[in-house]
Motif scaffolding. Structure first.
Motif, PDB file in Angstrom:
ATOM      1  N   ASP A 192      23.244  55.106  58.705  1.00  0.00           N
ATOM      2  CA  ASP A 192      24.596  55.641  58.899  1.00  0.00           C
ATOM      3  C   ASP A 192      25.480  55.478  57.665  1.00  0.00           C
ATOM      4  OD1 ASP A 192      23.887  56.351  61.422  1.00  0.00           O
ATOM      5  OD2 ASP A 192      24.725  54.535  62.367  1.00  0.00           O
ATOM      6  N   THR A 193      25.082  54.643  56.736  1.00  0.00           N
ATOM      7  CA  THR A 193      25.874  54.431  55.525  1.00  0.00           C
ATOM      8  C   THR A 193      24.938  54.215  54.350  1.00  0.00           C
ATOM      9  OG1 THR A 193      27.694  53.163  54.542  1.00  0.00           O
ATOM     10  CG2 THR A 193      26.058  51.922  55.795  1.00  0.00           C
ATOM     11  N   ALA A 194      25.464  54.298  53.161  1.00  0.00           N
ATOM     12  CA  ALA A 194      24.631  54.205  51.971  1.00  0.00           C
ATOM     13  C   ALA A 194      24.227  52.754  51.703  1.00  0.00           C
ATOM     14  CB  ALA A 194      25.386  54.769  50.768  1.00  0.00           C
ATOM     15  N   HIS A 195      23.074  52.610  51.016  1.00  0.00           N
ATOM     16  CA  HIS A 195      22.598  51.272  50.650  1.00  0.00           C
ATOM     17  C   HIS A 195      23.575  50.597  49.684  1.00  0.00           C
ATOM     18  CE1 HIS A 195      19.737  48.063  49.978  1.00  0.00           C
ATOM     19  NE2 HIS A 195      19.803  48.280  48.657  1.00  0.00           N
ATOM     20  N   GLN A 196      24.300  51.403  48.921  1.00  0.00           N
ATOM     21  CA  GLN A 196      25.286  50.850  47.995  1.00  0.00           C
ATOM     22  C   GLN A 196      26.376  50.085  48.734  1.00  0.00           C
ATOM     23  OE1 GLN A 196      27.073  53.788  45.499  1.00  0.00           O
ATOM     24  NE2 GLN A 196      28.315  52.306  44.347  1.00  0.00           N
ATOM     25  N   ASP A 197      26.761  50.558  49.918  1.00  0.00           N
ATOM     26  CA  ASP A 197      27.750  49.831  50.725  1.00  0.00           C
ATOM     27  C   ASP A 197      27.218  48.478  51.162  1.00  0.00           C
ATOM     28  OD1 ASP A 197      29.466  51.901  50.399  1.00  0.00           O
ATOM     29  OD2 ASP A 197      29.183  52.738  52.403  1.00  0.00           O
ATOM     30  N   LYS A 198      25.928  48.432  51.452  1.00  0.00           N
ATOM     31  CA  LYS A 198      25.313  47.155  51.857  1.00  0.00           C
ATOM     32  C   LYS A 198      25.354  46.166  50.706  1.00  0.00           C
ATOM     33  CE  LYS A 198      21.029  45.191  53.695  1.00  0.00           C
ATOM     34  NZ  LYS A 198      19.656  45.479  54.202  1.00  0.00           N
ATOM     35  N   LEU A 199      25.041  46.641  49.484  1.00  0.00           N
ATOM     36  CA  LEU A 199      25.095  45.760  48.312  1.00  0.00           C
ATOM     37  C   LEU A 199      26.536  45.303  48.044  1.00  0.00           C
ATOM     38  CD1 LEU A 199      22.659  47.622  45.903  1.00  0.00           C
ATOM     39  CD2 LEU A 199      22.213  45.572  47.279  1.00  0.00           C
ATOM     40  N   LEU A 200      27.494  46.211  48.223  1.00  0.00           N
ATOM     41  CA  LEU A 200      28.904  45.846  48.033  1.00  0.00           C
ATOM     42  C   LEU A 200      29.324  44.772  49.027  1.00  0.00           C
ATOM     43  CD1 LEU A 200      31.624  46.342  46.633  1.00  0.00           C
ATOM     44  CD2 LEU A 200      32.063  48.169  48.299  1.00  0.00           C
ATOM     45  N   ALA A 201      28.886  44.902  50.282  1.00  0.00           N
ATOM     46  CA  ALA A 201      29.215  43.911  51.298  1.00  0.00           C
ATOM     47  C   ALA A 201      28.581  42.563  50.970  1.00  0.00           C
ATOM     48  CB  ALA A 201      28.754  44.397  52.663  1.00  0.00           C
ATOM     49  N   ARG A 202      27.330  42.599  50.490  1.00  0.00           N
ATOM     50  CA  ARG A 202      26.665  41.336  50.129  1.00  0.00           C
ATOM     51  C   ARG A 202      27.367  40.661  48.958  1.00  0.00           C
ATOM     52  NH1 ARG A 202      24.835  36.981  51.945  1.00  0.00           N
ATOM     53  NH2 ARG A 202      23.325  35.929  50.584  1.00  0.00           N
ATOM     54  N   ASN A 203      27.758  41.455  47.964  1.00  0.00           N
ATOM     55  CA  ASN A 203      28.461  40.905  46.812  1.00  0.00           C
ATOM     56  C   ASN A 203      29.796  40.274  47.214  1.00  0.00           C
ATOM     57  OD1 ASN A 203      28.815  40.703  43.788  1.00  0.00           O
ATOM     58  ND2 ASN A 203      30.614  41.922  44.329  1.00  0.00           N
ATOM     59  N   GLU A 204      30.508  40.932  48.146  1.00  0.00           N
ATOM     60  CA  GLU A 204      31.784  40.388  48.616  1.00  0.00           C
ATOM     61  C   GLU A 204      31.586  39.081  49.370  1.00  0.00           C
ATOM     62  OE1 GLU A 204      35.689  39.682  49.594  1.00  0.00           O
ATOM     63  OE2 GLU A 204      34.785  40.900  48.019  1.00  0.00           O
ATOM     64  N   THR A 205      30.545  38.960  50.144  1.00  0.00           N
ATOM     65  CA  THR A 205      30.265  37.717  50.872  1.00  0.00           C
ATOM     66  C   THR A 205      29.964  36.582  49.907  1.00  0.00           C
ATOM     67  OG1 THR A 205      29.402  38.955  52.758  1.00  0.00           O
ATOM     68  CG2 THR A 205      28.782  36.638  52.594  1.00  0.00           C
ATOM     69  N   LEU A 206      29.138  36.860  48.899  1.00  0.00           N
ATOM     70  CA  LEU A 206      28.817  35.829  47.909  1.00  0.00           C
ATOM     71  C   LEU A 206      30.068  35.397  47.145  1.00  0.00           C
ATOM     72  CD1 LEU A 206      25.449  37.237  46.518  1.00  0.00           C
ATOM     73  CD2 LEU A 206      25.772  35.273  48.032  1.00  0.00           C
ATOM     74  N   SER A 207      30.920  36.352  46.804  1.00  0.00           N
ATOM     75  CA  SER A 207      32.169  36.021  46.110  1.00  0.00           C
ATOM     76  C   SER A 207      33.062  35.150  46.989  1.00  0.00           C
ATOM     77  CB  SER A 207      32.899  37.305  45.726  1.00  0.00           C
ATOM     78  OG  SER A 207      34.155  37.009  45.142  1.00  0.00           O
ATOM     79  N   ALA A 208      33.148  35.485  48.286  1.00  0.00           N
ATOM     80  CA  ALA A 208      33.965  34.693  49.206  1.00  0.00           C
ATOM     81  C   ALA A 208      33.417  33.277  49.346  1.00  0.00           C
ATOM     82  CB  ALA A 208      34.022  35.380  50.564  1.00  0.00           C
ATOM     83  N   GLU A 209      32.100  33.133  49.425  1.00  0.00           N
ATOM     84  CA  GLU A 209      31.496  31.803  49.547  1.00  0.00           C
ATOM     85  C   GLU A 209      31.736  30.969  48.288  1.00  0.00           C
ATOM     86  OE1 GLU A 209      27.831  33.001  52.567  1.00  0.00           O
ATOM     87  OE2 GLU A 209      27.472  32.760  50.410  1.00  0.00           O
ATOM     88  N   THR A 210      31.705  31.630  47.125  1.00  0.00           N
ATOM     89  CA  THR A 210      31.978  30.916  45.872  1.00  0.00           C
ATOM     90  C   THR A 210      33.420  30.403  45.837  1.00  0.00           C
ATOM     91  OG1 THR A 210      30.360  32.274  44.689  1.00  0.00           O
ATOM     92  CG2 THR A 210      32.004  31.106  43.365  1.00  0.00           C
ATOM     93  N   GLU A 211      34.363  31.262  46.190  1.00  0.00           N
ATOM     94  CA  GLU A 211      35.776  30.857  46.198  1.00  0.00           C
ATOM     95  C   GLU A 211      36.029  29.767  47.237  1.00  0.00           C
ATOM     96  OE1 GLU A 211      38.119  31.671  44.071  1.00  0.00           O
ATOM     97  OE2 GLU A 211      36.599  32.822  42.990  1.00  0.00           O
ATOM     98  N   PHE A 212      35.309  29.825  48.356  1.00  0.00           N
ATOM     99  CA  PHE A 212      35.458  28.785  49.374  1.00  0.00           C
ATOM    100  C   PHE A 212      35.007  27.428  48.832  1.00  0.00           C
ATOM    101  CE2 PHE A 212      33.530  26.205  52.716  1.00  0.00           C
ATOM    102  CZ  PHE A 212      34.610  26.045  53.564  1.00  0.00           C
TER     103      PHE A 212
END
Length: 426
Positions: A192-212
């Motif tokens: 239903d969505t592009a694989h690029q969106d999945k990579l963007l979501a994963r990158n955002e999660t990793l960034s959030a975990e780093t800032e946490f």
């Protein structure tokens, strides 16, 4: 002859009472009407003062100043003294030329003196007044140091609050990022969505975990810094009450400057009461003995000695000029301190008003950003927008959250700084 034991006994001192001005000065300090035990500042300040090197130094100076009561309450301004001397002489001479062996003459003399310095008229009471004022000044300087330490505790406490609130933002960011990633990954797997969106979501999660992780370390360091300052762990609860404005004269800095002026004026009176060095009085006894061949003689003498120095301009003028200069300096410092305290209170009050207005705007901004993000999240699920647009809106909400926290902490610090400017230290 006066007994040495009697003179030593007369110099024993009783502990004096502190001047009533000390109690009056303490009454002028601003105090919160609420119970002090319920606030973090009151519960942490005592421990911080116990390990504060400058505060302990001031307490030691106060003990040293109070020790001068021993001199002020003594019967003599100095130490009693005992002195003595002994002489012995032996000599031979011819009585006449017909005497084959000359008679030998022996002479001995011994003298003992006991004495002490004397107070000048009004000198003892003037010295006692200077001690009273010096002790009072150090009490006020201890209170001023307590206020300084309270200011450091205020800053450390608000730093703990800021890092804790930022940690909550990052924790929420991680939780939200994981939920969004899970949803986008599921949709990507379904096509239903592009694989690029999945990579963007994963990158955002990793960034959030780093800032946490970084926020968690900062929060822990802030608590440790608070514990080092106060000598105990971080205390939960409200920091302090809001105190009423008691005016500049109740501020510890103004009270300390006022006490310094009172001490300088008392020192001028002490200089005026001491135009000469202390006179000395003593009683002596002398024993004489002599023997010469066929005759012996001796005697005892009791006498009185008195020593009175004379005043000179070379001695008195420098002392008087120095004492008056110290008084002028203390007067100027008191006037300047009053102006600075009044200006600091006015500036802190204006800063608090501005911080509260900014905080109100930040609350409205966060409410708008939250509503915008909720709508964007629904649009993502409906396929109306992509992940990139969602994360752009989400970043706007995170910025609004951080701004809300920063301005809320700034408003709280502004209130604490107003209490600090008013001189409140429980």
């Amino acid at each position: 002859m006066i007994s040495l034991r009697v003179l030593v006994a007369l110099t024993l001192i009783a502990a004096p009472a502190v001047d009533s001005a000390l109690a009056e000065a303490r009454k002028s300090a601003p105090r919160a009407k609420q119970a002090r035990a319920g606030y973090t500042l009151a519960r942490s300040l005592d421990g911080a003062m116990q390990i504060d090197a400058q505060g302990k130094g001031l307490i030691a100076q106060r003990r040293a100043a109070a020790a001068r009561y021993a001199t002020a309450n003594s019967i003599s301004p100095g130490s009693p003294f005992i002195a003595g001397q002994a002489r012995k002489g032996t000599g031979g001479f011819y009585q006449n030329l017909d005497t084959p062996e000359p008679p030998v003459r022996h002479a001995r003399e011994a003298e003992v003196e006991v004495g002490m310095p004397l107070w000048l008229p009004g000198q003892s009471s003037a010295l006692r007044e200077t001690v009273d004022r010096a002790v009072l000044e150090l009490d006020e300087r201890i209170a001023l140091r307590r206020l300084d330490v309270a200011g450091r505790i205020r800053d450390a406490w608000w730093n703990v609050q800021r890092t804790a609130r930022e940690l909550e933002i990052e924790r929420e960011r991680v939780a939200t990022a994981r939920d969004i990633e899970h949803d986008i990954s599921r949709r990507a797997d379904l096509g239903d969505t592009a694989h690029q969106d999945k990579l963007l979501a994963r990158n955002e999660t990793l960034s959030a975990e780093t800032e946490f992780t970084r926020a968690e370390a900062a929060a822990r360091a802030a608590r440790d810094a608070f514990a080092v300052l106060t000598g105990g762990p971080y205390v939960e609860g409200a920091l302090e009450p809001t105190v009423s404005d008691v005016g500049p004269d109740g501020h510890p800095a103004v009270r300390a400057a006022t006490a310094a002026l009172a001490r300088a004026e008392a020192n001028v009176r002490l200089v005026d009461a001491t135009p000469i060095e202390n006179p000395e009085v003593g009683v002596f006894g002398r024993r004489d003995y002599s023997a010469s061949g066929y005759a012996r003689e001796g005697g005892t003498t009791v006498g009185f000695r008195f020593r009175m120095p004379l005043p000179t301009a070379g001695r008195n003028e420098p002392r008087k000029a120095e004492a008056e200069a110290e008084t002028d300096r203390a007067e100027a410092e008191l006037a300047q301190t009053r102006r600075l305290v009044a200006a600091e209170i006015a500036a802190a009050r204006k800063a608090l008003e501005a911080a509260r207005r900014a905080e109100a705007s930040a609350v409205k901004r966060l409410a708008t950003a939250t509503e915008q993000f909720d709508l964007a999240l629904k649009s993502l699920k409906l396929g109306e927008i992509g992940a990139f647009d969602l994360y752009r809106v989400r970043q706007m909400k995170i910025d609004a959250q951080r701004s809300r926290v920063a301005l809320s902490i700034e408003a709280g610090q502004a209130m604490s700084r107003l209490n600090q400017a008013r001189g409140y230290a429980p």
